[in-house]
Design a protein around this motif. Sequence first.
Motif, PDB file in Angstrom:
ATOM      1  N   TYR A  37      15.919  -7.944  17.074  1.00 25.22           N
ATOM      2  CA  TYR A  37      15.915  -9.006  16.450  1.00 25.22           C
ATOM      3  C   TYR A  37      16.362  -8.630  14.915  1.00 25.22           C
ATOM      4  CZ  TYR A  37      13.565 -11.107  20.080  1.00 25.22           C
ATOM      5  OH  TYR A  37      13.197 -11.684  21.344  1.00 25.22           O
ATOM      6  N   PHE A  38      16.485  -7.317  14.548  1.00 25.41           N
ATOM      7  CA  PHE A  38      16.919  -6.762  13.238  1.00 25.41           C
ATOM      8  C   PHE A  38      18.141  -5.770  13.525  1.00 25.41           C
ATOM      9  CE2 PHE A  38      12.268  -7.377  13.299  1.00 25.41           C
ATOM     10  CZ  PHE A  38      12.303  -8.379  12.593  1.00 25.41           C
TER      11      PHE A  38
ATOM     12  N   ILE B  78       4.603 -17.613  11.267  1.00 24.83           N
ATOM     13  CA  ILE B  78       4.058 -16.615  10.512  1.00 24.83           C
ATOM     14  C   ILE B  78       5.151 -15.424  10.194  1.00 24.83           C
ATOM     15  CG2 ILE B  78       3.556 -15.193  12.706  1.00 24.83           C
ATOM     16  CD1 ILE B  78       1.008 -14.251  11.098  1.00 24.83           C
ATOM     17  N   GLY B  79       6.375 -15.567  11.074  1.00 29.86           N
ATOM     18  CA  GLY B  79       7.385 -14.496  10.878  1.00 29.86           C
ATOM     19  C   GLY B  79       8.215 -14.902   9.525  1.00 29.86           C
ATOM     20  N   ASP B 116       8.076 -12.142  20.825  1.00 31.49           N
ATOM     21  CA  ASP B 116       9.386 -12.262  20.590  1.00 31.49           C
ATOM     22  C   ASP B 116       9.989 -13.618  19.685  1.00 31.49           C
ATOM     23  OD1 ASP B 116      10.715 -10.389  22.170  1.00 31.49           O
ATOM     24  OD2 ASP B 116       9.768 -11.361  24.153  1.00 31.49           O
ATOM     25  N   ARG B 117       9.116 -14.715  19.810  1.00 28.09           N
ATOM     26  CA  ARG B 117       9.472 -15.888  18.976  1.00 28.09           C
ATOM     27  C   ARG B 117       9.298 -15.768  17.475  1.00 28.09           C
ATOM     28  NH1 ARG B 117       5.906 -20.753  20.504  1.00 28.09           N
ATOM     29  NH2 ARG B 117       7.051 -21.745  18.851  1.00 28.09           N
ATOM     30  N   VAL B 118       8.180 -14.806  17.418  1.00 33.07           N
ATOM     31  CA  VAL B 118       7.853 -14.420  16.020  1.00 33.07           C
ATOM     32  C   VAL B 118       8.998 -13.490  15.342  1.00 33.07           C
ATOM     33  CG1 VAL B 118       6.407 -13.242  14.338  1.00 33.07           C
ATOM     34  CG2 VAL B 118       5.488 -14.916  16.144  1.00 33.07           C
ATOM     35  N   MET B 119       9.213 -12.471  15.950  1.00 32.13           N
ATOM     36  CA  MET B 119      10.323 -11.639  15.656  1.00 32.13           C
ATOM     37  C   MET B 119      11.622 -12.230  15.376  1.00 32.13           C
ATOM     38  SD  MET B 119       8.815  -8.537  15.065  1.00 32.13           S
ATOM     39  CE  MET B 119       7.418  -9.530  14.689  1.00 32.13           C
ATOM     40  N   ALA B 120      11.839 -12.882  16.408  1.00 32.76           N
ATOM     41  CA  ALA B 120      13.285 -13.882  16.243  1.00 32.76           C
ATOM     42  C   ALA B 120      13.483 -14.713  15.094  1.00 32.76           C
ATOM     43  CB  ALA B 120      13.592 -14.441  17.544  1.00 32.76           C
ATOM     44  N   MET B 122      11.634 -13.778  12.255  1.00 29.68           N
ATOM     45  CA  MET B 122      11.677 -12.956  11.107  1.00 29.68           C
ATOM     46  C   MET B 122      13.017 -12.591  11.117  1.00 29.68           C
ATOM     47  SD  MET B 122       8.521 -10.191  10.997  1.00 29.68           S
ATOM     48  CE  MET B 122       8.661  -9.807   9.163  1.00 29.68           C
ATOM     49  N   GLY B 123      13.826 -12.260  12.093  1.00 24.68           N
ATOM     50  CA  GLY B 123      15.196 -11.669  12.013  1.00 24.68           C
ATOM     51  C   GLY B 123      16.129 -12.802  11.433  1.00 24.68           C
ATOM     52  N   GLU B 124      15.907 -13.975  11.815  1.00 24.38           N
ATOM     53  CA  GLU B 124      16.599 -15.090  11.192  1.00 24.38           C
ATOM     54  C   GLU B 124      16.432 -15.368   9.949  1.00 24.38           C
ATOM     55  OE1 GLU B 124      15.932 -18.725  13.032  1.00 24.38           O
ATOM     56  OE2 GLU B 124      16.464 -17.995  14.884  1.00 24.38           O
ATOM     57  N   ALA B 125      15.161 -15.292   9.496  1.00 22.27           N
ATOM     58  CA  ALA B 125      14.744 -15.362   8.008  1.00 22.27           C
ATOM     59  C   ALA B 125      15.330 -14.336   7.147  1.00 22.27           C
ATOM     60  CB  ALA B 125      13.408 -15.451   7.679  1.00 22.27           C
ATOM     61  N   ALA B 126      15.286 -13.260   7.703  1.00 20.53           N
ATOM     62  CA  ALA B 126      15.658 -11.905   6.780  1.00 20.53           C
ATOM     63  C   ALA B 126      17.316 -11.927   6.454  1.00 20.53           C
ATOM     64  CB  ALA B 126      15.664 -10.694   7.555  1.00 20.53           C
ATOM     65  N   ALA B 127      18.087 -12.547   7.690  1.00 20.74           N
ATOM     66  CA  ALA B 127      19.394 -12.667   7.716  1.00 20.74           C
ATOM     67  C   ALA B 127      19.824 -13.776   6.571  1.00 20.74           C
ATOM     68  CB  ALA B 127      20.050 -12.893   9.007  1.00 20.74           C
TER      69      ALA B 127
END
Lengths: 345, 345
Positions: A37-38, B78-79, B116-120, B122-127
Amino acid sequence: MNIECPIPVETDELVRLGHGSGGELSQQLLQKHIFPYFNNPWVAEGRDSSVLPLGDQQLVFTTDSYVVTPLFFPGGDIGKLAVYGTVNDLAMSGARPLYLSCSLILEEGLPMETLDRVMASMGEAAAEVGVALVTGDTKVVERGKGDGLYINTSGIGMLEQPLQIGPGQIQPGDRILLSGDIGRHGMTIMATREGLEFESPLQSDCAPLHGAVAKLLNAGIVVHCLRDLTRGGLATVLVELAESSGYQLLAREDDIPVCTPVQGACEILGLDPLYVANEGRFIAFVPEQDAARAQSILCGCPVSEGCQVIGEVRNVARPQAVLENALGYERLLDRLPGEQLPRIC
Amino acid sequence: MNIECPIPVETDELVRLGHGSGGELSQQLLQKHIFPYFNNPWVAEGRDSSVLPLGDQQLVFTTDSYVVTPLFFPGGDIGKLAVYGTVNDLAMSGARPLYLSCSLILEEGLPMETLDRVMASMGEAAAEVGVALVTGDTKVVERGKGDGLYINTSGIGMLEQPLQIGPGQIQPGDRILLSGDIGRHGMTIMATREGLEFESPLQSDCAPLHGAVAKLLNAGIVVHCLRDLTRGGLATVLVELAESSGYQLLAREDDIPVCTPVQGACEILGLDPLYVANEGRFIAFVPEQDAARAQSILCGCPVSEGCQVIGEVRNVARPQAVLENALGYERLLDRLPGEQLPRIC
């Protein structure tokens, strides 16, 4: 017409304790459920700290959450561990540790006296290391949703000279130095939990390693790779570095120091000290011609006075970690398969 | 002869949920049990992020642990919160967010699908924000020693121009701008937990604020102070900034926007929206002559399109936060005394 899906799906897959072991399951968790995911070069490296450009500086950034139980143990406590552990991750990149954050997750009902003891210990450890604890956060969760106290510290360090230290720098012929005897931290935690007592008392090896690393670098030793031996122990680190360097790492069993009480505790509990966690031990890869001088420098530092050359790097077909015994027989090392000692850091 | 100690000692003092509220008890915890052990100028400032020298650069460093329950809620999870919240702490110093760490404390038994849902997310938010998640850590604790998933993110940002943004820069005459209506995040979490439903659905305001702040700074607005309105809400932030700036902060009740569903939910639950947490709202202190232009710039950003000038800074004898109602009557604001909504972030 509805047909039930014939393909088994993993919807019932759950997080297990072994996913936090630092061994094989941890790797699977990272590779399958976190890294995808990163998408950036630092995640792909999968290291404990990342070297990052900031303007014309090179900073090093790392993070660790500490969930050790019990909070206090012979030789240390969660507060010291939270300072030393993060400082050590910075030191393993060759960085000078500068700044730490401290984020607490407190469980409702934690005695303030416990919090005070841990904070005092963190403050002392930070002063000893010479890092400033500059930012923080505190959350409180309901009784039964935590375990007294969890601490996260993140750390920022700075590379004072342009350094390339990492698995990619490991070269055939490099000697592998181990900074001291292994297994003290993990066995201390385990013995404390189980109420085991030994003739010579067991104490955690937890200690800050940045000073010893700085001495190597300042002496001009060409350090190719450094790694502290935390979760998964020496064996897991050797396996990981063999894979990421692409070389065979050979370690000689007889040259790996294990103190008598650790050996005894491991025998009683059926554990292999090669897989037991340390919090103040590391290995260093240096060129053959620097090995004796590096050993002598490390032996001059209290945290690494028991330093030994334990093996070397070989260029053979398969990148594996190999343990050679006194009779010259070799066996392959594997990662820790499941969970040996949960919550040791 | 033993005489029992006649002085009451606080050995039975325990951590309470209110110590994590962001209000009065949180302040007591920090001042009495945490800050005394860390002696450096940044701790004394007691801010959400610290501006630090690194070579000739000025970096900004912050940390937050996220323990929100439930993990998923209308408008976020939370992500996302773990990315936006830490980015917002950097933005409130005027920094451009660059790097995040991610440290997970997982409870044994957490479904991988949830992770997986939380990590996905987080990844979207970071991008979306444009930050790189560069280092991390994962621990697993036994069932009943966590609550599914806790996340710590620490963040590093960079000041791209020499900026002095903070309570010490607040000046008499400054106008106070509020970036939008208040109380959505806290009431969304509360309503989700309590299973309340409203005609117009409530959604968290959680959002990244660095873009709106950058627009203000790039337009040459002299921003004296910025603060996001998280735990303790608008009222607690005004009280804190009145104390630390040494001036009276006057806010006009009628100019503080509260949307109908938040107002309704607050009335049902007996809560005051001034004390309810937000995760995508901030206040800005700017000189009077810049206020109209600053408002217009913020109204042009989606995250702050409802921006209002809600009050001003006065130089009077006592540094207090004051709320003026429609009839011109003033009342003093206090910090949130105990705990209103535990675990909202």
